[in-house]
Scaffold this active site. Structure first.
Site, PDB file in Angstrom:
ATOM      1  N   THR A 153       0.824  -1.205   0.000  1.00 18.96           N
ATOM      2  CA  THR A 153       0.000   0.000   0.000  1.00 18.96           C
ATOM      3  C   THR A 153       0.858   1.253   0.000  1.00 18.96           C
ATOM      4  OG1 THR A 153      -1.539   1.295   1.385  1.00 18.96           O
ATOM      5  CG2 THR A 153      -0.107  -0.251   2.512  1.00 18.96           C
ATOM      6  N   ASP A 154       0.284   2.336  -0.513  1.00 16.69           N
ATOM      7  CA  ASP A 154       0.995   3.618  -0.476  1.00 16.69           C
ATOM      8  C   ASP A 154       1.148   4.149   0.948  1.00 16.69           C
ATOM      9  OD1 ASP A 154      -1.681   4.266  -0.033  1.00 16.69           O
ATOM     10  OD2 ASP A 154      -1.768   5.849  -1.546  1.00 16.69           O
ATOM     11  N   GLU A 155       0.379   3.606   1.878  1.00 17.09           N
ATOM     12  CA  GLU A 155       0.411   4.119   3.245  1.00 17.09           C
ATOM     13  C   GLU A 155       1.738   3.841   3.952  1.00 17.09           C
ATOM     14  OE1 GLU A 155      -2.994   3.798   5.754  1.00 17.09           O
ATOM     15  OE2 GLU A 155      -4.338   3.397   4.086  1.00 17.09           O
ATOM     16  N   TYR A 177      -1.685  -0.376  11.002  1.00 21.91           N
ATOM     17  CA  TYR A 177      -1.899  -1.106   9.748  1.00 21.91           C
ATOM     18  C   TYR A 177      -0.727  -0.913   8.792  1.00 21.91           C
ATOM     19  CZ  TYR A 177      -3.247  -1.509   4.858  1.00 21.91           C
ATOM     20  OH  TYR A 177      -3.240  -1.794   3.518  1.00 21.91           O
ATOM     21  N   LYS A 211       2.285  -3.489   7.204  1.00 25.48           N
ATOM     22  CA  LYS A 211       2.506  -3.681   5.767  1.00 25.48           C
ATOM     23  C   LYS A 211       3.945  -3.316   5.392  1.00 25.48           C
ATOM     24  CE  LYS A 211      -0.004  -4.829   3.055  1.00 25.48           C
ATOM     25  NZ  LYS A 211      -0.271  -6.210   2.570  1.00 25.48           N
TER      26      LYS A 211
END
Length: 309
Positions: free
Chosen positions: A122-124, A146, A150
């Site tokens: 994810t970009d997060e 979260y 990741k």
């Protein structure tokens, strides 16, 4: 070719399974634990496809993971706990599934002669940026449990490439939307509430910016990288279409012909990143481009949830 898709009964995973079955000739095995975010309903119409096998199980089950990986040529790991709010309330399941589960799959894969291990991220993991766009070699700065798990899974996967020469490719996508997304996520939640005449809750002042990609474009990118990605590399996947959350709410209200008065600004969540944006030059230079503009994708998404009402 046999492709193992973990988390394949979830939102993006189920769309990817459908994409593989409709656009390729590969055989697909779907592994999913069918927790709150995964459902056989997402695979309705393809469960009996002769090229598709569904297995209910957990990626943390070492014996099961080893058996399924042994039969696979390619592993695509979507399996993850993915809701930020849930991770803030209790991160234990996120650490267990997102990190330890990924480790189980990586360990199973390094003992087999697989062609590719695709780790879906994810970009997060980059954190927030108020200006510019994140590139693949930028520092990781996850700001919630979260995204931290990741990021940990990304680093673990890349270490298996370096240490064991496992053919790993990591993808980091912007916010996805489209059919079959869990209704706790922003766009399906706003659509469902608007259709029911309920308030559309928007965190803070609604100026948080996200880059939105239609799930089918994301699936096309993953399939493209299965064949065209380079081992050990990371690829950003995005559309370039950025919208403030309040603008997304306004577009949804207009799309379902609801009252703008339903939009309600609520207390912001802890650690709410202001903006995500991705530089996708690396992927585009290989020949991939998004094809579904936000306006079209939103119409298709609204039609899906309207039909499910």
């Amino acid at each position: 070719m046999q492709v193992l898709v973990t988390g394949g009964a979830g939102f993006i995973g189920s769309n990817f399974v459908r994409h593989l079955l409709s656009e390729t000739t590969v055989d697909v095995t779907t592994l999913d634990a069918l927790t709150y975010a995964g459902s056989k309903q997402n695979l309705e119409g393809i469960l009996d496809n002769p090229r598709h096998t569904f297995v209910e199980g957990d990626i943390r089950d070492k014996e099961l993971a080893q058996r399924l990986v042994t039969e696979a040529d390619v592993v695509v790991n979507f399996a993850a706990e993915s809701h930020v709010d849930r991770s803030i309330n209790d991160s234990s399941h996120f650490v267990s599934t997102n990190v330890e589960g990924t480790q189980t799959l990586l360990d199973a894969s390094r003992h087999e002669d697989i062609e590719r291990f695709v780790q879906i991220s994810t970009d997060e993991v980059y954190g927030e940026t108020l200006t510019g766009e994140f590139q693949e070699d930028d520092e990781l700065n996850p700001r919630n449990p979260y995204s931290a798990t990741k990021a940990g899974a990304d680093l673990l996967a890349r270490s298996y490439y370096t240490t064991y020469d496992l053919p790993v490719v990591i993808t980091r996508a912007s916010n996805n939307y489209g059919p079959r997304q869990h209704r706790e996520k922003l766009i399906p939640k706003l659509i469902t509430n608007a259709l029911n005449g309920e308030h559309l809750p928007i965190y803070g002042d609604g100026t948080n910016v996200r880059e939105w990609i239609f799930v089918e474009d994301h699936c096309r990118a993953i399939r493209f990288l299965m064949s065209n990605g380079k081992n050990g590399e990371i690829y950003n996947i995005g559309s370039g279409e950025e919208l403030q959350n309040k603008d997304v709410a306004e577009k949804i209200v207009e799309a379902v012909d609801a009252s703008p008065d339903l939009i309600e600004f609520v207390e912001d969540r802890p650690g709410h990143d202001q903006r995500y944006a991705l530089d996708t030059t690396k992927l585009r230079n290989l020949g991939w481009e998004p094809t579904v503009p936000f306006e079209e994708g939103l119409k298709r998404t609204v039609r899906h949830y309207t039909s499910q009402k």
